[in-house]
Scaffold this motif. Structure first.
Motif, mmCIF file in Angstrom:
data_model
loop_
_atom_site.group_PDB
_atom_site.id
_atom_site.type_symbol
_atom_site.label_atom_id
_atom_site.label_comp_id
_atom_site.label_asym_id
_atom_site.label_seq_id
_atom_site.Cartn_x
_atom_site.Cartn_y
_atom_site.Cartn_z
ATOM 1 N N ILE A 146 -42.087 62.429 -24.215
ATOM 2 C CA ILE A 146 -43.383 61.753 -24.352
ATOM 3 C C ILE A 146 -44.292 62.555 -25.282
ATOM 4 N N GLU A 147 -44.275 63.884 -25.095
ATOM 5 C CA GLU A 147 -45.059 64.748 -25.987
ATOM 6 C C GLU A 147 -44.707 64.478 -27.433
ATOM 7 N N LYS A 148 -43.432 64.419 -27.677
ATOM 8 C CA LYS A 148 -42.933 64.239 -29.042
ATOM 9 C C LYS A 148 -43.330 62.858 -29.580
ATOM 10 N N PHE A 149 -43.164 61.895 -28.761
ATOM 11 C CA PHE A 149 -43.391 60.520 -29.180
ATOM 12 C C PHE A 149 -44.865 60.254 -29.457
ATOM 13 N N TYR A 150 -45.737 60.818 -28.626
ATOM 14 C CA TYR A 150 -47.160 60.507 -28.748
ATOM 15 C C TYR A 150 -47.971 61.639 -29.357
ATOM 16 N N GLY A 151 -47.297 62.736 -29.661
ATOM 17 C CA GLY A 151 -48.009 63.846 -30.269
ATOM 18 C C GLY A 151 -49.063 64.456 -29.362
ATOM 19 N N CYS A 152 -48.799 64.459 -28.053
ATOM 20 C CA CYS A 152 -49.763 65.087 -27.146
ATOM 21 C C CYS A 152 -49.126 66.355 -26.575
ATOM 22 N N ARG A 153 -49.861 67.037 -25.676
ATOM 23 C CA ARG A 153 -49.307 68.249 -25.103
ATOM 24 C C ARG A 153 -49.531 68.250 -23.599
ATOM 25 N N PHE A 154 -48.518 68.638 -22.859
ATOM 26 C CA PHE A 154 -48.660 68.714 -21.417
ATOM 27 C C PHE A 154 -48.654 70.175 -20.974
ATOM 28 N N PHE A 180 -40.419 53.131 -21.780
ATOM 29 C CA PHE A 180 -41.797 52.920 -22.197
ATOM 30 C C PHE A 180 -41.853 52.315 -23.581
ATOM 31 N N LYS A 181 -42.605 51.271 -23.666
ATOM 32 C CA LYS A 181 -42.943 50.753 -24.986
ATOM 33 C C LYS A 181 -44.127 51.558 -25.482
ATOM 34 N N GLN A 182 -44.610 51.208 -26.675
ATOM 35 C CA GLN A 182 -45.735 51.982 -27.179
ATOM 36 C C GLN A 182 -47.025 51.715 -26.407
ATOM 37 N N GLU A 183 -47.070 52.248 -25.200
ATOM 38 C CA GLU A 183 -48.276 52.137 -24.405
ATOM 39 C C GLU A 183 -49.100 53.375 -24.684
ATOM 40 N N ASN A 184 -50.299 53.463 -24.117
ATOM 41 C CA ASN A 184 -50.993 54.735 -24.303
ATOM 42 C C ASN A 184 -50.562 55.713 -23.227
ATOM 43 N N ILE A 185 -50.855 56.988 -23.478
ATOM 44 C CA ILE A 185 -50.300 58.036 -22.628
ATOM 45 C C ILE A 185 -50.805 57.918 -21.198
ATOM 46 N N ASN A 224 -48.090 55.350 -14.686
ATOM 47 C CA ASN A 224 -46.782 54.834 -14.339
ATOM 48 C C ASN A 224 -45.951 55.895 -13.620
ATOM 49 N N LEU A 225 -45.951 57.097 -14.190
ATOM 50 C CA LEU A 225 -45.185 58.195 -13.601
ATOM 51 C C LEU A 225 -45.734 58.571 -12.226
ATOM 52 N N GLN A 226 -47.043 58.388 -12.061
ATOM 53 C CA GLN A 226 -47.647 58.722 -10.770
ATOM 54 C C GLN A 226 -47.117 57.842 -9.651
ATOM 55 N N GLU A 227 -46.580 56.711 -10.008
ATOM 56 C CA GLU A 227 -45.995 55.874 -8.964
ATOM 57 C C GLU A 227 -44.665 56.443 -8.489
ATOM 58 N N HIS A 228 -44.103 57.352 -9.279
ATOM 59 C CA HIS A 228 -42.829 57.980 -8.904
ATOM 60 C C HIS A 228 -43.003 59.397 -8.374
ATOM 61 N N TYR A 229 -43.967 60.094 -8.924
ATOM 62 C CA TYR A 229 -44.129 61.504 -8.591
ATOM 63 C C TYR A 229 -45.567 61.756 -8.158
ATOM 64 N N ARG A 230 -45.732 62.765 -7.285
ATOM 65 C CA ARG A 230 -47.100 63.084 -6.840
ATOM 66 C C ARG A 230 -47.696 64.151 -7.736
ATOM 67 N N PHE A 231 -48.675 63.784 -8.525
ATOM 68 C CA PHE A 231 -49.379 64.782 -9.336
ATOM 69 C C PHE A 231 -50.778 64.291 -9.711
ATOM 70 N N HIS A 232 -51.629 65.248 -10.036
ATOM 71 C CA HIS A 232 -52.928 64.915 -10.615
ATOM 72 C C HIS A 232 -52.843 65.271 -12.086
ATOM 73 N N TYR A 233 -53.651 64.611 -12.885
ATOM 74 C CA TYR A 233 -53.713 65.083 -14.261
ATOM 75 C C TYR A 233 -55.132 65.081 -14.773
ATOM 76 N N HIS A 234 -55.322 65.919 -15.763
ATOM 77 C CA HIS A 234 -56.648 66.108 -16.307
ATOM 78 C C HIS A 234 -56.534 66.100 -17.812
ATOM 79 N N LYS A 235 -57.342 65.279 -18.440
ATOM 80 C CA LYS A 235 -57.219 65.100 -19.896
ATOM 81 C C LYS A 235 -58.286 65.903 -20.608
#
Lengths: 324, 202
Positions: A269-277, A292-297, A303-314
């Motif tokens: 995902i990092e590679k595809f969207y040019g972001c950093r985790f 994933f189609k070209q959705e936003n990050i 979407n991933l939160q429905e599979h895994y338990r995590f918080h994220y901060h942008k």
């Protein structure tokens, strides 16, 4: 050897001097695509055997640069190639594709209609009762009646879909899109109705299809690598040659995961969207399957939160992910 | 004679594989992929100088081979067919790369690194070069960066830059040489080869 060919040859052997680089740049601007393509074919015929990359270095380069899309020279090539690029033979159900089966009002004698629709930003694969495979693009709808495959093979399409039709000489497969009918026996093709519903394109990959205007009853036959473009406003049908990449591109220009560990998923995902985790806490062990189609990050993360338990901060282009 | 026989055998094998491929055989596809992917990759890389773009083209090409397998003319060579499928995208990317102002700079670098033969195999591709350059640019002041971009990336002359920014031509040279000396230092941390380049280029 023409001066341009000489430069091209030096270019591929990394022998251009700074002066020649300038010269070549100017020449490229003055040369049309067809001539460049000719030069490329010539060079390929004469020199390609001198430049091959062996499997190990190819693999290492690709691995270093791109953790997700890797060739595995010792794995089944078809599998790895198609797994990575095309959902042609190995479609993966996207977990969040939304299927809505709507039953039309029932009457005693009429067969029921089945409707499969895919929301915007989603894609879906389905196998019809006759074992025809259909890949439905986002915002598309497919309708067929419950006796499909028993007494007839007829479906109605809105939007875009790719079909791999199961062979059945006795029962032709007919797709209706607006007022055209596409009739086939067993073949692979793509139908795309434009957003404004003004044009309908039928592109043929294999076999043969007949595209019929149901109003005028005129029809055209396509051979592979052709497409019929039907203008619903003017009623005109034109045939064009196509390399099929644009028409089928929607099927594979996307991120596809099949039982992948989460770190790999995030990297892709990092590679595809040019972001950093930035990841805090321990990665969950569960593998991820989905695409994933070209959705936003943010959508992807939710979407991933429905599979895994995590918080994220942008923060700008950086996302801090904290697993709990 | 021996080699001729081997050649004949190869051709027969290929012919057989193409017939099998036409009828949808995965094994035949594998075997053709095995024989040609490295060849195609190496060749396209030298034209595009980008691993990611080369990889995309090779994947797309073989995907098309699979999708269009029934149209292969078994009497033509698979080699010729392969490049025909790939050529349009190769031309596009080739042009696109050469349009980039920094591509010239980058090519001078690969030329220089080629002189020292042991490096020719572990070439830095154009994408890496740009990434390293972008990282290094962060070390510049905003004015230095602006002037570097105008002169080197957009290809303006010192005079045009001076007019655009309403400063003297000498000031442009001063900023540029400051910028270059910083970049040179930064880039050399990424790869010693770059040090050489920038000395030659600027």
């Amino acid at each position: 050897m023409t001066p341009f060919r000489q430069l091209m040859k030096k270019y591929i052997f990394l022998e251009l001097t700074p002066f020649e680089i300038k010269k070549m740049k100017n020449m490229i601007q003055e040369t049309d695509d067809e001539s460049i393509a000719n030069e490329i074919r010539e060079l390929w015929n004469v020199y390609s055997h001198k430049l091959p990359l062996d499997a190990t270095s190819m693999e290492s380069i690709i691995k270093n640069k791109d953790p997700y899309f890797t060739f595995h020279p010792h794995e089944n090539k078809v599998l790895s190639l198609l797994k990575n690029t095309a959902a042609v033979l190995f479609p993966i159900f996207f977990a969040f594709s939304i299927y809505t089966y709507v039953n039309m009002p029932e009457t005693d004698r009429m067969p029921k209609d089945c409707i499969v629709s895919v929301e915007k930003g989603q894609q879906s694969t389905l196998i019809l009762p006759d074992s025809t495979r259909v890949y439905l693009n986002s915002d598309s709808q497919l309708k067929y009646s419950s006796d499909f495959g028993i007494s007839q093979r007829r479906i109605e399409l809105t939007g875009e879909a790719y079909f791999e039709v199961a062979k059945n000489q006795e029962m032709p497969f007919v797709v209706s899109a607006s007022n055209i009918d596409v009739k086939v026996l067993g073949t692979t093709f793509n139908i795309n109705m434009s957003e404004d519903k003004k044009t309908i394109e039928t592109s043929l990959l294999e076999g043969s299809v007949e595209v019929r205007n149901t109003i005028t009853d005129k029809s055209v036959k396509l051979i592979p690598n052709q497409k019929a473009i039907y203008n619903t406003v003017t009623g005109l049908m034109t045939i064009a040659e196509t390399d099929l990449i644009a028409e089928t591109g929607w099927m594979y220009k996307e991120l596809i995961f099949r039982s992948e560990p989460l770190p790999m998923v995030l990297k892709a995902i990092e590679k595809f969207y040019g972001c950093r985790f930035i990841v805090e806490g321990n990665y969950p062990k569960e593998l991820f399957t989905g695409r994933f189609k070209q959705e936003n990050i943010q959508d992807i993360l939710q979407n991933l939160q429905e599979h895994y338990r995590f918080h994220y901060h942008k923060q700008g282009n950086e996302f801090t992910i904290t697993f709990v | 004679m021996q080699t001729y026989l081997q050649f004949q055998q190869c051709m027969n094998n290929e012919r057989k594989n193409i017939d099998l491929l036409r009828s949808g055989s995965h094994t035949a596809f594998n075997s053709l992929y095995e024989s040609y992917s490295g060849l195609l990759y190496g060749f396209i890389y030298r034209l595009t100088r980008s691993h990611s773009k080369t990889k995309d083209i090779v994947q797309d090409t073989f995907l098309k081979v699979w999708l269009q397998r029934e149209q292969i003319d078994p009497d033509l060579s698979f080699r010729a067919w392969l490049i025909k499928i790939a050529q349009n995208r190769v031309v596009d990317v080739f042009r696109q790369q050469w349009k980039n102002k920094m591509f010239e700079t980058y090519l001078c670098e690969t030329y220089e690194s080629f002189i020292s033969p042991e490096k020719s195999d572990s070439q830095i591709d154009f994408d890496d070069f740009l990434a390293a350059l972008n990282q290094s640019k962060k070390k510049l002041s905003s004015r230095q960066k602006e002037i570097f971009e105008l002169c080197k990336e957009q290809g303006l002359t010192a005079k045009e830059t001076a007019e655009l920014l309403s400063i003297s031509e000498q000031a442009v040279y001063n900023y540029l040489s400051q910028a270059l000396s910083i970049l040179r230092k930064e880039l050399s941390l990424y790869n010693p080869v770059f040090l050489l380049v920038l000395q030659i280029m600027f």
